[in-house]
Design an enzyme around this catalytic site. Structure first.
Site, PDB file in Angstrom:
ATOM      1  N   CYS A  80       0.810  -1.213   0.000  1.00 30.81           N
ATOM      2  CA  CYS A  80       0.000   0.000   0.000  1.00 30.81           C
ATOM      3  C   CYS A  80       0.850   1.272   0.000  1.00 30.81           C
ATOM      4  O   CYS A  80       1.477   1.590  -0.999  1.00 30.81           O
ATOM      5  CB  CYS A  80      -1.003  -0.027   1.151  1.00 30.81           C
ATOM      6  SG  CYS A  80      -2.321   1.192   0.937  1.00 30.81           S
ATOM      7  N   HIS A 168      -3.925  -5.019   0.405  1.00 34.00           N
ATOM      8  CA  HIS A 168      -3.456  -5.470   1.727  1.00 34.00           C
ATOM      9  C   HIS A 168      -3.496  -6.991   1.841  1.00 34.00           C
ATOM     10  O   HIS A 168      -4.569  -7.569   2.005  1.00 34.00           O
ATOM     11  CB  HIS A 168      -4.328  -4.856   2.828  1.00 34.00           C
ATOM     12  CG  HIS A 168      -4.088  -3.397   2.998  1.00 34.00           C
ATOM     13  ND1 HIS A 168      -3.144  -2.887   3.856  1.00 34.00           N
ATOM     14  CD2 HIS A 168      -4.633  -2.320   2.380  1.00 34.00           C
ATOM     15  CE1 HIS A 168      -3.123  -1.575   3.781  1.00 34.00           C
ATOM     16  NE2 HIS A 168      -4.021  -1.197   2.878  1.00 34.00           N
ATOM     17  N   GLU A 170      -2.551  -8.704   4.280  1.00 33.72           N
ATOM     18  CA  GLU A 170      -2.661  -9.129   5.680  1.00 33.72           C
ATOM     19  C   GLU A 170      -4.098  -9.252   6.162  1.00 33.72           C
ATOM     20  O   GLU A 170      -4.347  -9.837   7.200  1.00 33.72           O
ATOM     21  CB  GLU A 170      -1.896  -8.140   6.586  1.00 33.72           C
ATOM     22  CG  GLU A 170      -2.446  -6.719   6.669  1.00 33.72           C
ATOM     23  CD  GLU A 170      -1.971  -5.788   5.551  1.00 33.72           C
ATOM     24  OE1 GLU A 170      -1.593  -6.311   4.486  1.00 33.72           O
ATOM     25  OE2 GLU A 170      -2.003  -4.559   5.728  1.00 33.72           O
TER      26      GLU A 170
END
Ligand code: XMP
Length: 511
Positions: A80, A168, A170
């Protein structure tokens, strides 16, 4: 320091801790460091991940860390803001997106190999959260993937092991995020997946032995997961040189002190139970302000603990169950680097006059890892699954002033509620639950008698870390039975209500 270590440079994203957790789930050790205070020696790190950020590279003073020791020398994955940072400062161009992309997107083009070498294909769902976009790739950049709205959703820099993704990996909603992290860390960077609870126990026991030697260590047990796991680790390392103190402040759940003390003794711990209930009750007398109550309890704890610790001759160390989220120095979003480290909630910050050196065996691991480590050392599953319980105990669930009678009432109510959750198989699906004694009476009728008695509130929340929480939709039948049981069995209570507030704007505890 572990051998196979991954460095996560934090730019202040709310998701940075999640990156670390995902990496740990791959059995890879990693550490988070602020971008403006990276570790001096980066030799120990096998790979580096740059986090996202609330900053924009187009702002006046964007985070701009010196990466000359890292970029091109070590495998690097930029996420990001990290991806935008790499583009912006390396010959690319970042501008405002035409469409702000928040939420779900699908990879519409994937270059086979590289980051996407395994199990990630065209159409894979990713999660976006950005308002800037990479308009031009940096020098030597090659596009690896796009989505409908984001042309440069992933790229690499030729001639380096440098990769960047706009989405993202995660977050849970990026379906193949963990796979992508694995592709980068294992397949590309060659990091070994050796971080397991067993390996943690082994290396930590060794570290404790080297650090503490034959000194004596004092530890305050609270009945909670963290202090218990810390105690068992230390016990493994130094045996009888670990002296545990378990203080009964009179504000624990019903029968908790005796039951937990017995459990600790059964684990072979050298533990002294100290019943200081009266002292705490005296300290609380006449106090009704929540912070004044917390302070009184904190001070009484320090006095009792210090007195007991002084009985242990030649104790040199104080062990604490501090865990990683308490230690991580996150980057302050409101400007400037922040190095605020939270004081440990449960211990309440023991004062300098104790003159003990600190040992914190869990300071680099997350709560779920504490549980896994505990399980690998054979700690009882029920103990490891216990709900969090506040240090000041029932005192902050008795609104207003605290008296022994009120403590008794609340202990009874709490026991009915918690045992009911356990018996109904609901306990493990709730993050935290408890009862609150309200400082008011309400009119009721029992038999033919008018009553004017106490009101209790029940609270059950789901959460991951206590920072945000939502109330749990407990089955009506369960609430009905619990309410009946409480009103029928606990003298002095004639009304039960259920708290349906989320955090924010409410908090989990009422005080
Ligand atoms: P709140 O009420 O702030 O609670 O939403 C978040 C979590 O913290 C616990 N809590 C405390 N724990 N000492 C503690 O050790 C305290 O003074 C304290 N206050 C709240 C609360 O039980 C929940 O898990």
């Amino acid at each position: 320091m572990q051998e196979q270590n991954v460095l996560i440079l934090d730019f202040g994203s709310q998701y940075t801790q999640l990156i670390a957790r995902r990496v740990r789930e791959l059995n890879i050790y990693c550490e988070i460091h602020p971008f403006n205070n990276p570790p001096k020696d980066s030799d120990n790190f096998k790979a580096v991940i740059l986090s996202g950020s609330p900053f924009s590279v187009r702002s006046e003073n964007p985070p701009h860390p010196e990466l000359s020791e890292i970029r091109g020398k070590k495998p690097l994955l930029a996420v990001c803001y990290g991806a935008q940072y790499l583009a912006h400062f390396s010959g690319g161009k970042v501008g405002q997106s035409n469409t702000r992309e928040y939420g779900r997107a699908n990879l519409s083009f994937v270059q086979e190999g590289e980051l996407f070498l395994e199990n990630i294909s065209e159409g894979s769902q990713v999660w976006m959260s950005h308002s800037d976009t990479i308009k031009e790739l940096p020098t030597n950049g090659t596009r690896l993937a796009s989505t409908h709205d984001v042309e440069n959703a992933a790229y690499k820099i030729e001639g380096e092991q440098t990769y960047a993704i706009q989405f993202h990996p995660e977050v849970y909603h990026t379906t193949d995020g963990k796979q992508l992290l694995e592709n980068f860390l294992v397949k590309i960077a060659g990091v070994a997946q050796t971080w397991t609870p067993d390996s943690f126990v082994e290396s930590t026991v060794k570290e404790i032995q080297e650090k503490v030697g034959s000194d004596k260590v004092v530890l305050g047990l609270s009945g909670g997961v963290d202090s218990t796991v810390a105690a068992i680790l230390l016990h493994k390392a130094i045996g009888a040189n670990l002296h545990c103190i378990f203080v009964n402040n009179g504000l624990l759940s019903k029968n908790e002190f005796t039951a937990v003390l017995k459990q600790y003794e059964g684990m072979g711990l050298n533990v002294k139970g100290v019943d200081a209930s009266q002292r705490f009750m005296d300290a609380l007398a006449g106090l009704s302000d929540p912070e004044a109550k917390r302070k009184a309890i904190g001070n009484a704890f320090i006095e009792v603990f210090d007195h007991e610790a002084n009985q242990i001759e030649d104790a040199k160390w104080l062990a604490q169950g501090t865990i990683y989220p308490d230690v991580i120095e996150s980057v302050s979003v409101s400007g400037g680097p922040s190095a605020t480290i939270k004081s440990h909630h449960n211990v309440g910050g023991l004062p300098d006059f104790m003159k003990l050196k600190i040992v914190e065996p869990l300071r680099m691991i997350f709560k779920d890892e504490v549980r896994r480590v505990g399980a690998s050392m054979g700690i009882d599953k029920e103990l490891l699954g216990r709900h969090p319980f506040p240090g000041p105990g029932l005192a902050i669930r008795i609104l207003g002033d605290v008296t022994p009678e009120k403590v008794n009432i609340l202990q009874e109510v709490d026991a009915i509620f918690i045992n009911g959750l356990k018996e109904s198989g609901l306990y493990d699906s709730v993050w935290q639950a408890g009862a609150i004694l309200l400082p008011l009476n309400s009119v009721g009728v029992m038999g033919d008698e008018r009553t004017y008695e106490k009101v209790v509130a029940l609270r059950a929340v789901e959460s991951t870390d206590g920072m945000t929480a939502d109330w749990v939709n407990l089955p009506y039948a369960f609430l009905q039975k619990t309410s009946n049981d409480i009103i029928n069995k606990v003298k002095g209570v004639n009304r039960v209500v259920y708290d349906i507030s989320s955090k924010p704007p409410a908090t989990i505890e009422w005080e």
